[in-house]
Design a protein around this motif. Structure first.
Motif, PDB file in Angstrom:
ATOM      1  N   ILE A   1       0.817  -1.143   0.006  1.00  0.00           N
ATOM      2  CA  ILE A   1      -0.100   0.219  -0.132  1.00  0.00           C
ATOM      3  C   ILE A   1       0.879   1.276  -0.036  1.00  0.00           C
ATOM      4  O   ILE A   1       1.920   1.293   0.576  1.00  0.00           O
ATOM      5  CB  ILE A   1      -0.932   0.029   1.220  1.00  0.00           C
TER       6      ILE A   1
ATOM      7  N   MET B   1       4.355  16.685   3.398  1.00  0.00           N
ATOM      8  CA  MET B   1       3.469  15.318   3.311  1.00  0.00           C
ATOM      9  C   MET B   1       4.279  14.425   2.750  1.00  0.00           C
ATOM     10  O   MET B   1       5.107  14.659   1.789  1.00  0.00           O
ATOM     11  CB  MET B   1       2.060  15.395   2.462  1.00  0.00           C
ATOM     12  N   ILE B   2       4.598  13.141   3.410  1.00  0.00           N
ATOM     13  CA  ILE B   2       5.544  11.938   2.702  1.00  0.00           C
ATOM     14  C   ILE B   2       4.497  10.973   2.030  1.00  0.00           C
ATOM     15  O   ILE B   2       3.437  10.668   2.909  1.00  0.00           O
ATOM     16  CB  ILE B   2       6.272  11.292   3.906  1.00  0.00           C
ATOM     17  N   SER B   3       5.064  10.254   1.148  1.00  0.00           N
ATOM     18  CA  SER B   3       4.260   9.128   0.675  1.00  0.00           C
ATOM     19  C   SER B   3       5.215   7.969   0.965  1.00  0.00           C
ATOM     20  O   SER B   3       6.225   7.943   0.650  1.00  0.00           O
ATOM     21  CB  SER B   3       4.014   9.197  -0.813  1.00  0.00           C
ATOM     22  N   VAL B   4       4.648   6.961   1.652  1.00  0.00           N
ATOM     23  CA  VAL B   4       5.531   5.657   1.862  1.00  0.00           C
ATOM     24  C   VAL B   4       4.690   4.378   1.569  1.00  0.00           C
ATOM     25  O   VAL B   4       3.461   4.554   1.420  1.00  0.00           O
ATOM     26  CB  VAL B   4       5.813   5.684   3.476  1.00  0.00           C
ATOM     27  N   ASN B   5       5.408   3.466   1.263  1.00  0.00           N
ATOM     28  CA  ASN B   5       5.249   1.908   0.936  1.00  0.00           C
ATOM     29  C   ASN B   5       5.051   1.304   2.286  1.00  0.00           C
ATOM     30  O   ASN B   5       6.099   1.476   3.006  1.00  0.00           O
ATOM     31  CB  ASN B   5       5.942   1.511  -0.109  1.00  0.00           C
ATOM     32  N   ARG B   6       3.988   0.458   2.412  1.00  0.00           N
ATOM     33  CA  ARG B   6       4.044  -0.382   3.487  1.00  0.00           C
ATOM     34  C   ARG B   6       3.408  -1.815   2.970  1.00  0.00           C
ATOM     35  O   ARG B   6       2.590  -1.721   2.041  1.00  0.00           O
ATOM     36  CB  ARG B   6       3.163   0.035   4.613  1.00  0.00           C
ATOM     37  N   LEU B   7       3.718  -2.728   3.835  1.00  0.00           N
ATOM     38  CA  LEU B   7       3.100  -4.388   3.387  1.00  0.00           C
ATOM     39  C   LEU B   7       1.572  -4.092   3.832  1.00  0.00           C
ATOM     40  O   LEU B   7       1.084  -3.376   4.505  1.00  0.00           O
ATOM     41  CB  LEU B   7       3.473  -5.189   4.648  1.00  0.00           C
TER      42      LEU B   7
ATOM     43  N   ASP C   1       4.996  19.693   7.867  1.00  0.00           N
ATOM     44  CA  ASP C   1       3.696  19.753   8.195  1.00  0.00           C
ATOM     45  C   ASP C   1       3.411  19.994   9.714  1.00  0.00           C
ATOM     46  O   ASP C   1       2.543  20.868  10.221  1.00  0.00           O
ATOM     47  CB  ASP C   1       2.870  18.410   7.578  1.00  0.00           C
TER      48      ASP C   1
ATOM     49  N   VAL D   1       0.797   4.983   1.457  1.00  0.00           N
ATOM     50  CA  VAL D   1      -0.013   6.017   1.954  1.00  0.00           C
ATOM     51  C   VAL D   1       0.710   7.359   2.149  1.00  0.00           C
ATOM     52  O   VAL D   1       1.969   7.311   2.216  1.00  0.00           O
ATOM     53  CB  VAL D   1      -0.337   5.404   3.586  1.00  0.00           C
ATOM     54  N   ASN D   2       0.131   8.271   2.544  1.00  0.00           N
ATOM     55  CA  ASN D   2       0.578   9.638   2.779  1.00  0.00           C
ATOM     56  C   ASN D   2       0.452   9.899   4.079  1.00  0.00           C
ATOM     57  O   ASN D   2      -0.775   9.258   5.170  1.00  0.00           O
ATOM     58  CB  ASN D   2      -0.180  10.480   1.943  1.00  0.00           C
ATOM     59  N   ARG D   3       1.387  10.725   4.712  1.00  0.00           N
ATOM     60  CA  ARG D   3       1.344  10.813   6.206  1.00  0.00           C
ATOM     61  C   ARG D   3       2.197  12.308   6.296  1.00  0.00           C
ATOM     62  O   ARG D   3       2.858  12.804   5.504  1.00  0.00           O
ATOM     63  CB  ARG D   3       2.240   9.944   6.909  1.00  0.00           C
TER      64      ARG D   3
ATOM     65  N   GLY E   1      10.547  -0.953  12.998  1.00  0.00           N
ATOM     66  CA  GLY E   1      10.602   0.454  13.554  1.00  0.00           C
ATOM     67  C   GLY E   1      12.120   0.982  13.445  1.00  0.00           C
ATOM     68  O   GLY E   1      12.186   2.147  13.179  1.00  0.00           O
TER      69      GLY E   1
ATOM     70  N   ASP F   1       5.440  -0.623   8.148  1.00  0.00           N
ATOM     71  CA  ASP F   1       6.655   0.135   8.180  1.00  0.00           C
ATOM     72  C   ASP F   1       6.701   1.040   9.632  1.00  0.00           C
ATOM     73  O   ASP F   1       7.753   1.464   9.987  1.00  0.00           O
ATOM     74  CB  ASP F   1       6.691   1.158   6.981  1.00  0.00           C
ATOM     75  N   ALA F   2       5.594   1.133  10.434  1.00  0.00           N
ATOM     76  CA  ALA F   2       5.358   1.917  11.643  1.00  0.00           C
ATOM     77  C   ALA F   2       5.502   0.912  12.729  1.00  0.00           C
ATOM     78  O   ALA F   2       5.396   1.637  13.752  1.00  0.00           O
ATOM     79  CB  ALA F   2       4.105   2.768  11.589  1.00  0.00           C
TER      80      ALA F   2
ATOM     81  N   ASN G   1       3.350  -1.272  13.587  1.00  0.00           N
ATOM     82  CA  ASN G   1       2.157  -1.839  13.926  1.00  0.00           C
ATOM     83  C   ASN G   1       1.813  -3.268  13.417  1.00  0.00           C
ATOM     84  O   ASN G   1       2.058  -3.437  12.321  1.00  0.00           O
ATOM     85  CB  ASN G   1       1.135  -0.802  13.600  1.00  0.00           C
TER      86      ASN G   1
ATOM     87  N   LEU H   1      12.676  -2.613   0.756  1.00  0.00           N
ATOM     88  CA  LEU H   1      12.515  -2.682  -0.601  1.00  0.00           C
ATOM     89  C   LEU H   1      12.880  -1.298  -1.386  1.00  0.00           C
ATOM     90  O   LEU H   1      12.579  -0.214  -0.973  1.00  0.00           O
ATOM     91  CB  LEU H   1      11.076  -2.797  -0.974  1.00  0.00           C
TER      92      LEU H   1
ATOM     93  N   ASP I   1       4.634  15.107   7.387  1.00  0.00           N
ATOM     94  CA  ASP I   1       6.060  15.124   7.712  1.00  0.00           C
ATOM     95  C   ASP I   1       6.297  16.270   8.799  1.00  0.00           C
ATOM     96  O   ASP I   1       5.375  16.675   9.215  1.00  0.00           O
ATOM     97  CB  ASP I   1       6.610  15.140   6.315  1.00  0.00           C
TER      98      ASP I   1
END
Lengths: 141, 141, 141, 141
Positions: B2, C1-7, B11, B4-6, C67, C37-38, C40, C107, B8
């Motif tokens: 996925i 804002m950051i865009s990140v990829n996660r499982l 912000d 996702v935006n978060r 983490g 990635d966080a 959780n 990745l 930074d």
């Protein structure tokens, strides 16, 4: 009644900016926490790319340094196997940090707060923390 | 996978400054916390005079709002005696906050973070949190 | 804002199945946790016969790996007596795991999640975790 | 930098003695805790016969009163079902006490510490706490 001095938010912001500048200089995005003389959090920033686990670790390094009035790496030495403070790392629910990166702010012999840094090596964390200490002492000294 | 935006750090700083300006305007020194979409802390400030107990409360309000993607006061309503979520206030070791002052940041239908404010009344806390949300949505929108 | 990829959950299921297959192959029923990635939790399974205590340990290994963006056994080396990170094992209320069995999923240079395995020896746990990482990278790579 | 005033140990001893005298007068052996302006413990005594569970409760009442700068029974009123702070009792891992028996020490408009009492009824606890506050204000006023 005792009168004590403690870092205010403006001091904390000066420390954060100086520490971030050093972190950028050495190329390691850091988590940086500032606590007052009582160990309570005043300000915190996680730079983009700072480690999630370092959020708590930075806060607890700063808590330890300001609460115990000494650098966390000093506990590292004192808590080695066979040394007098062996085992203290797990005290206070694990908040007592013995890894480098936490420094107290000492002004005129009194501890007025602390800084905790995490995400790099302990040596890098300490270098960034020192930049924060230097900046606030230059401001207040 | 996925994407996702978060929020930074930039912000978060915009949110903190806007929230502090509102806190000054209403005359209540606040603790203000910003978390990302995962509930992890990005930035925090305790204004001079902010309550010590509000340090944790602000962080946990923000954690709740971003993690659950809803305002903490919505939980307040849903957790009254006889209501469906009664008793949820003590969940997650007490981190699930049902008192007003925590707001999610929703952009294009997705939660990208949150803000938690504490030291005033829940209504004041929410007003200051809203100022932070408005500022970041104006920046990103 | 950051865009990140996660499982996502589909990725996590692929990791779980591959890890379980390896656990069956080596004859050790395992607890297996996948985090994003966080840090959780995304998915968890305790195979029949997996240790009760390993439930939390597997989750915390995965939390640490994702983490901190590194394998938990790297912390094991860095936290030996006399080494720079000595004492870090009790950080974050003891969640910071320095025992092998936690691996990040990296990745294109970014950490998108992690896996933690527990119930066998640290070497067995790491072997099973690696099978999960290999499977998801084969899927996503 | 901020200069703040806080209770010293001599002040805390005066508060403890006055509170104990009141506890003897009303015939209820109490747990009594004194914290400084930051909520950190300065002194504590469990009178013979005081409740074991009240050890933590007295400390947390004092922590709440000094950290939030208000009496714990005020939170009791504000956190009733339907009231604005409903649900706050479980905040800070349950340390935020809304039961009467915690009082701040306010001198010249600033909170310099607090007292928490537990083992009797909330009304008895508050009466004993008030005796401690009165004694220290007579000393410092």
């Amino acid at each position: 009644m005792i009168s004590v001095n403690r870092l205010d938010l403006d001091d904390a912001r000066v420390m954060l900016e100086a520490a971030k500048a050093k972190a950028v200089e050495i190329g390691v995005p850091m988590c940086i926490a500032i606590t007052d003389d009582a160990g309570n959090l005043v300000a915190f920033e996680r730079m983009d790319g700072g480690k999630v686990t370092s959020t708590t670790i930075a806060i607890d390094k700063s808590y330890t340094a300001s609460g115990a009035k000494k650098a966390t790496h000093e506990y590292g030495e004192a808590s080695q196997p066979g040394a007098p403070a062996y085992g203290i790392a797990s005290a206070i629910g694990g908040r007592l940090m013995v890894v480098g990166g936490g420094l107290p702010v000492i002004l005129d012999g009194a501890c007025i707060g602390g800084i905790g840094v995490s995400s790099g090596s302990p040596a890098q964390d300490t270098e960034v923390a020192q930049a924060g200490v230097d900046a606030v002492l230059a401001k207040l000294g």
